[in-house]
Design an enzyme around this catalytic site. Structure first.
Site, PDB file in Angstrom:
ATOM      1  N   HIS A  52      -0.976  -2.306  11.164  1.00 20.56           N
ATOM      2  CA  HIS A  52      -0.415  -3.273  11.510  1.00 20.56           C
ATOM      3  C   HIS A  52      -1.767  -4.528  11.567  1.00 20.56           C
ATOM      4  O   HIS A  52      -2.997  -4.058  12.175  1.00 20.56           O
ATOM      5  CB  HIS A  52      -0.105  -3.069  12.562  1.00 20.56           C
ATOM      6  N   ARG A  82       9.489   5.294   7.145  1.00 20.91           N
ATOM      7  CA  ARG A  82       7.994   4.189   7.465  1.00 20.91           C
ATOM      8  C   ARG A  82       7.376   4.664   9.215  1.00 20.91           C
ATOM      9  O   ARG A  82       7.044   4.977   9.871  1.00 20.91           O
ATOM     10  CB  ARG A  82       7.589   3.601   6.408  1.00 20.91           C
TER      11      ARG A  82
END
Length: 305
Positions: free
Chosen positions: A276, A253
């Site tokens: 995020h 990732r």
């Protein structure tokens, strides 16, 4: 109402209204129980709800100082987590139980040196995926499954929990894939052809039927694949390739983000692709990319060093 009864109400709120994970409930619960035990010793009596409103910043600082020493002392990151839990508990008491306390907001947590993400390189990511399919152990469909999973982590930047939560109605993937991230936050991520091909190859070889609401990735006996399997697979593969312990599923990732950044993608786009909540979290990858540029300069420039 006692402070411990308020704590029980808060835990119910986290579990049933906020739908916090069992891991969060355990961690936050342990932090606040330790805090209440300290207050009972510190103030010398059973803590009532009204007492929580009179807790001063100095009392909270005394608690944090007590956790910095002793056999079970906490590091800066754990102390910061404890302070976050305590603040959340006091905020609940103020909002739901009409017992506010503004003093706890004055206490600052310890400084934490942000750890840089540790991605694998492009060559290492390719090597891990190729090695997953080249193994002689296991049936063909299991090797294709591991290849598809690793390709998905790198090609779409998913957390391992997000990849393993995919279900039959998510496959075969189209141009985009709907991902449910932390806190139930939904996002769309593009699906590159390599990811689509890897998943289709796995599904074509899979000996188990998959209904729309069943896990996409299956264990050897047909049950849902676990994060531990992905971690064990990476341990095996990095041992075969001579990579360090930094080569974890999550490193794929990280590689997704740093490789996008290195090829000109902007931070806002990467933030959305990773899911995020804060741009500051995504900005950590700029430091990783800058380090890579400096290493390339040192290796290649005739006046470096």
């Amino acid at each position: 109402m006692t402070a411990r009864e308020a704590f029980t109400a808060w835990m119910r709120y986290l579990e049933f209204e906020r739908r916090s994970s069992p891991r969060t409930l355990k961690a936050y619960g342990a932090c606040v129980v330790a805090y209440l035990v300290f207050l009972e010793r510190h103030l010398g009596n059973i803590i009532e709800l009204s007492d929580l409103a009179r807790v001063e910043a100095s009392d909270l600082r005394a608690y944090l100082a007590s956790r910095r020493s002793g056999e079970r002392r906490l590091g800066p990151r754990s102390l910061s987590q404890a302070l976050s839990a305590i603040r959340a508990f006091h905020a609940f008491c103020g909002r739901r139980l009409e017992t506010p306390n503004l003093a706890v907001e004055q206490v600052r947590g310890p400084r934490i040196q942000a750890a840089l993400p540790r991605p694998v390189s492009i060559e290492q990511a390719r090597g891990l995926i190729a090695e997953a399919g080249a193994r002689e152990e296991g049936a063909l469909w299991m090797r294709l499954r591991d290849q598809a999973l690793l390709t998905l982590l790198w090609g779409c930047g998913l957390r391992i929990s997000e990849a393993l939560s995919l279900q039959g109605d998510d496959a075969p993937p189209g141009q985009t894939m709907r991902i449910v991230g932390k806190g139930g936050k939904m996002r769309l991520t593009p699906v590159v052809p390599a990811v689509r091909s890897a998943i289709q190859a796995y599904l074509a070889a899979l000996p188990y039927p998959i209904a729309a609401n069943e896990p996409l990735f299956r264990a050897n006996r047909g049950g849902p694949l676990t994060p531990r399997h992905a971690q064990a697979t990476m341990e095996e593969l990095r041992g075969r390739l001579g990579l360090s312990s930094r080569a974890t599923p999550h490193a794929l990732r990280h590689a997704f983000a740093t490789h996008l950044l290195g090829n000109g993608a902007d931070l806002r786009s990467i933030q959305e692709l990773l899911g995020h909540a804060s741009l500051s979290t995504t900005q950590r990858y700029t430091a990783v990319d800058a380090q890579g540029l400096l290493r390339a300069y040192d290796d290649a420039h005739p006046r470096a060093g």
